[in-house]
Design an enzyme around this catalytic site. Sequence first.
Site, short mmCIF file in Angstrom:
data_model
loop_
_atom_site.label_atom_id
_atom_site.label_comp_id
_atom_site.label_asym_id
_atom_site.label_seq_id
_atom_site.Cartn_x
_atom_site.Cartn_y
_atom_site.Cartn_z
N GLY A 188 0.83 -1.20 0.00
CA GLY A 188 0.00 0.00 0.00
C GLY A 188 0.86 1.24 0.00
O GLY A 188 2.06 1.20 0.25
N CYS A 189 0.22 2.37 -0.29
CA CYS A 189 0.98 3.62 -0.39
C CYS A 189 1.49 4.07 0.97
O CYS A 189 2.70 4.28 1.15
CB CYS A 189 0.12 4.71 -1.05
SG CYS A 189 -1.50 4.95 -0.30
N TYR A 190 0.59 4.19 1.94
CA TYR A 190 1.06 4.58 3.27
C TYR A 190 2.07 3.58 3.83
O TYR A 190 3.09 3.99 4.39
CB TYR A 190 -0.13 4.69 4.24
CG TYR A 190 -1.04 5.87 4.03
CD1 TYR A 190 -0.57 7.18 4.06
CD2 TYR A 190 -2.41 5.69 3.84
CE1 TYR A 190 -1.42 8.26 3.90
CE2 TYR A 190 -3.28 6.76 3.67
CZ TYR A 190 -2.78 8.05 3.70
OH TYR A 190 -3.63 9.11 3.56
N PRO A 191 1.80 2.26 3.70
CA PRO A 191 2.79 1.30 4.23
C PRO A 191 4.17 1.44 3.61
O PRO A 191 5.18 1.39 4.30
CB PRO A 191 2.15 -0.06 3.91
CG PRO A 191 0.67 0.22 3.97
CD PRO A 191 0.54 1.60 3.35
N THR A 192 4.24 1.61 2.29
CA THR A 192 5.55 1.75 1.65
C THR A 192 6.35 2.87 2.29
O THR A 192 7.51 2.69 2.70
CB THR A 192 5.38 2.04 0.14
OG1 THR A 192 4.76 0.92 -0.48
CG2 THR A 192 6.73 2.32 -0.52
#
Lengths: 346, 346, 346, 346
Positions: free
Chosen positions: A149-153
């Site tokens: 995911g974007c936030y996780p990356t």
Amino acid sequence: MIKAGIIGSTGYAGGELARLLLQRDDVEIKWYGSKSYVDQKYASIYQNMFEIVSDSCMDDNIEALAEKVDVIFTATPQGFLASALNDRILSNAKVIDLSADFRIQDVNIYEEWYQIQHKSPQYIKEAVYGLPEINREKIKNARLIANPGCYPTCSELSIYPLVKEGLIDPDTIIIDAKSGTSGAGRGAKLDNLYCEVNENIKAYGVGVHRHTPEIEEQLSYGAGKPVTISFTPHLVPMNRGILITAYASLTSKVSYEEVKSVYDKYYGKEFFVRVLEKDVTPQTKWVEGSNFVDVNFKIDPRTNRIVMMGAMDNLVKGAAGQAVQNMNLLFGLEENKGLKLIPMFP
Amino acid sequence: MIKAGIIGSTGYAGGELARLLLQRDDVEIKWYGSKSYVDQKYASIYQNMFEIVSDSCMDDNIEALAEKVDVIFTATPQGFLASALNDRILSNAKVIDLSADFRIQDVNIYEEWYQIQHKSPQYIKEAVYGLPEINREKIKNARLIANPGCYPTCSELSIYPLVKEGLIDPDTIIIDAKSGTSGAGRGAKLDNLYCEVNENIKAYGVGVHRHTPEIEEQLSYGAGKPVTISFTPHLVPMNRGILITAYASLTSKVSYEEVKSVYDKYYGKEFFVRVLEKDVTPQTKWVEGSNFVDVNFKIDPRTNRIVMMGAMDNLVKGAAGQAVQNMNLLFGLEENKGLKLIPMFP
Amino acid sequence: MIKAGIIGSTGYAGGELARLLLQRDDVEIKWYGSKSYVDQKYASIYQNMFEIVSDSCMDDNIEALAEKVDVIFTATPQGFLASALNDRILSNAKVIDLSADFRIQDVNIYEEWYQIQHKSPQYIKEAVYGLPEINREKIKNARLIANPGCYPTCSELSIYPLVKEGLIDPDTIIIDAKSGTSGAGRGAKLDNLYCEVNENIKAYGVGVHRHTPEIEEQLSYGAGKPVTISFTPHLVPMNRGILITAYASLTSKVSYEEVKSVYDKYYGKEFFVRVLEKDVTPQTKWVEGSNFVDVNFKIDPRTNRIVMMGAMDNLVKGAAGQAVQNMNLLFGLEENKGLKLIPMFP
Amino acid sequence: MIKAGIIGSTGYAGGELARLLLQRDDVEIKWYGSKSYVDQKYASIYQNMFEIVSDSCMDDNIEALAEKVDVIFTATPQGFLASALNDRILSNAKVIDLSADFRIQDVNIYEEWYQIQHKSPQYIKEAVYGLPEINREKIKNARLIANPGCYPTCSELSIYPLVKEGLIDPDTIIIDAKSGTSGAGRGAKLDNLYCEVNENIKAYGVGVHRHTPEIEEQLSYGAGKPVTISFTPHLVPMNRGILITAYASLTSKVSYEEVKSVYDKYYGKEFFVRVLEKDVTPQTKWVEGSNFVDVNFKIDPRTNRIVMMGAMDNLVKGAAGQAVQNMNLLFGLEENKGLKLIPMFP
């Protein structure tokens, strides 16, 4: 020539994938899959593609697609791939999934946070979490990539080294995240109208955002024990970009140089992670349109905490760019092929 | 390997030039010239270049530069190149000037509109106006290119074919232009502060903008007689993009197809000019980050006028991209080399 | 105490009406009409009204409403009021219509441009076009006010004096208009999403926008003969504001002072029209949140044309503010009561 | 009639003060003080004031001013008032200081964080910290008001009740703050140019921002012991608005209702603090142009933390509006006089 197909090519992440792949001469897009725009010219959905793409949109029949291509990208809503995946697909083509279906190893956690029944739990174990800076070797031999995911990356790349090296107490991690509006997708919703987003900032999904368990799982691998975090995303009036500002207590007194050397150890040879110079804070504009993540940190001796910061383009390193990076690894290409994009400024 | 130098590399157009050239493997930037930032790391001025450019800024000594490179780009204030140019420079390197110094053939008009004395009128005649879609052959053999202004590029490409073919009355041309704020440069001026520009639109330089005579001269070549126009630029709250909306009276009753065929005649084989489909209006977002100009038109039978529209990225086709296009022509390369950039959306 | 009802109170113009009326102590809103949000708390639709409005939304039954209030504002789609209006309503309450239903005297023109059958043509003649600066006396005694459109208000106030005084040739009028996005309404449409509007500008409705005949009719009254114009609206990435830039040929050589004196003659005593000082161009930001229209002009002796400019807040003077101005006139109050709002900057 | 003077009237906070005071009929602005624009028409600096203010700017001679007015607002850089204040001024007029000079009781802390020598430490003790929701009674009788900073106002109002009631552990407080760009002032700096701020978000002053000790001091009063916090401000691409997202560990297990009742206890009767309904997150747009602070919270049982959120217009409640609120208290007027502004949306 790698033949590629995109399911969900008319969303923002799908459009970005098309943009990245079309600028290469070793990849050919054979299938612009869509749910809403079948048979419409792709360039009429994304007018930037006028005179570049002449194809019309296909449907989202992933089985048919798998017989035509070497790699499938699914930029689809949660549950789509889990409902459709089977062995035939996986034996015909590599699958890079930009949805969350195979990011979380514990199916109960997935079902609890996503409020959806997982239809293909048998493939979860096989799926490789596609964060190359951490899982590079596993990715190379995978059939099924769970693109992060974007936030996780952005969160994981900013925090992981300090967790792994034991410099911070994992129980104290708080992530305050800010995202541009393309992260909310291209659906026609009142909340995403120009006049509602412009000149405005708000938190959303406080304490319940679905990227939380994904970050927790990945940080747990670094900590060697379960990690529970606070995660609060915010919607920012800009098209692209994610900034995360993360806080944690230091486990001992450390100097700037010691922390810097940890980041350098993990990222000194990484093309896409840039550890900024002292006191330079990451800015989303400085990475826009590129696959870079800019990270930095600040030690606060008054509170014995450290502030970890990361900036990234949510549609590139946070979605399509990372998917291409994974594709490169899967096909034995140079990891940064087609991704040496210089951020666009201003 | 083409060796290139940029004078004025720390302005927005200069920065865009660096971005475009750095993504090529057949060009090497040898000189990041600057007036204000000599000896400072270029990547500290443009943090997007971190880990990409390690050079520090040089000064703006164009004579010294000319001995080291094959091509010089001057992205400098009006008057700089005219004050510095000499035969030695021109015999050492090709010069592509992004300022207005050599765009206007009549030095009196230049001096009147720019309120500046021209210091090198002897080179005006030699200079080639670098709009490849109109002057391609002349450009190939030039030593000195006058890279067109941003408004003129978009205006001329939108209007020129209809003037040249006699479809519109040149005495009736009115150009209403809208530009993003990067066109105003990177100087720290009150009027360009975020809070002054955001949520605001205004006209400026009404009737006196310095791009007026440049457009008039180029359209005059098409008309075969002097042309006087109304030109009104506006400042729009966005970083990049120029949209021009131009009005003129038709000289006779024409159909959509007749006008379309004229545009197709001029641009059917042009890579960078896209004549949109019927009723699709150009949008700046659909060309952002690319060297494309999107043009279209609408006949209004009620008034016997035609509305001509063009959209372009002011920093690419309006400045740095066009300069690279000219460089490609000067060095016998494919004209679109390094410029097959797909617009970034959103 | 004036009792007021709003049909369409949950659109942007309806919300602005509520904001303006709630700040007065001589008006009471008795009915927040809505089509989509019946029985929902108004403050849950417009969270800015939290702790200010405790009412829930009512339906759009204008007959029932007319029995409860002194004045009805209809901020509704085209056709709504024409379908619902009757004598009983008009005998019970004054009606101020923010839609286009009664703005155009020739029903054929209305039906042609709006592509809708007019259901109450019998009321067209009675309706008074609610532009107080031109129709003040007629407004005072009306039962039914056709509140002008946003583009027409700004266009007419900028151009009317010069047409009326014969300074410009009405056959040469070209209006290039730019509007913030709130003018597109609060409907959840793809085209109005943040990511589609932001960093973008485009023309729309070129040659066919429905405000064209409204402007033409009003200018015709000034010219004393039919007027046909070119009108091109543009969508600008900002919430509020309309800027019009209008062009026309001068009928004779005039000086700045002569034109200025014409504007002063018409607007010298008008509270809401500000004729700016020489060379100061109107900016939408300078009128945001207020009922002002800022106008100015520039004579271009090279082309013998004049550029007329006007800036206005489309939701205030272009909709709700003007409706309140009309209400004040209808009820014999000071015309600027509740409208002495100072523009908000920045 | 209260006679008022503003030193620093040409900055954004000064301009907002003028806007608020000019809409009242019981206050008269006698002095538009400025350092840079002496003798220039105020309405030429703030064109929104055209035809509203005819005065020219005066200098910043506060002694002369004090003899002419009842109340002086100083919207000046740090150090100005401390350098100029004396008994004569204070005996002639009430002084409301929008700078930080008298906000911090410990002069050493002031000098350390502001890197400036305090020239009038003798007045620090007398100065009353002008946060009416906490210090109302003291304000009424003060001569010298230290108007709180923007971040502190929003932070303190969001957090103070929970600290005071012992619900959170003050040693765990982390404040992640986001501000619109007007907070950076109207100075012509590169970092605040439109193109640098737009489409961008960044943290700044990490760990060293000067509002930190102000927040700490005020929270310490609530905690009854010294409090040390983490505070990180961010610059957001919007003109106005501050959002704070604060994190702290709960001292015991509490329910939503228990925390809600604490906020209601402190703010149930406060006009300007709105405790939102469950799960409604504060948004800066919902308070724009008003003196409201919207607060809310979310308990996270997984981490035993609470997230406290507050949204506010930085120029109103964060500067000029609060100053007017303090003026109202100083002069025995209704506290919300002239401040019952409804937020402008969109």
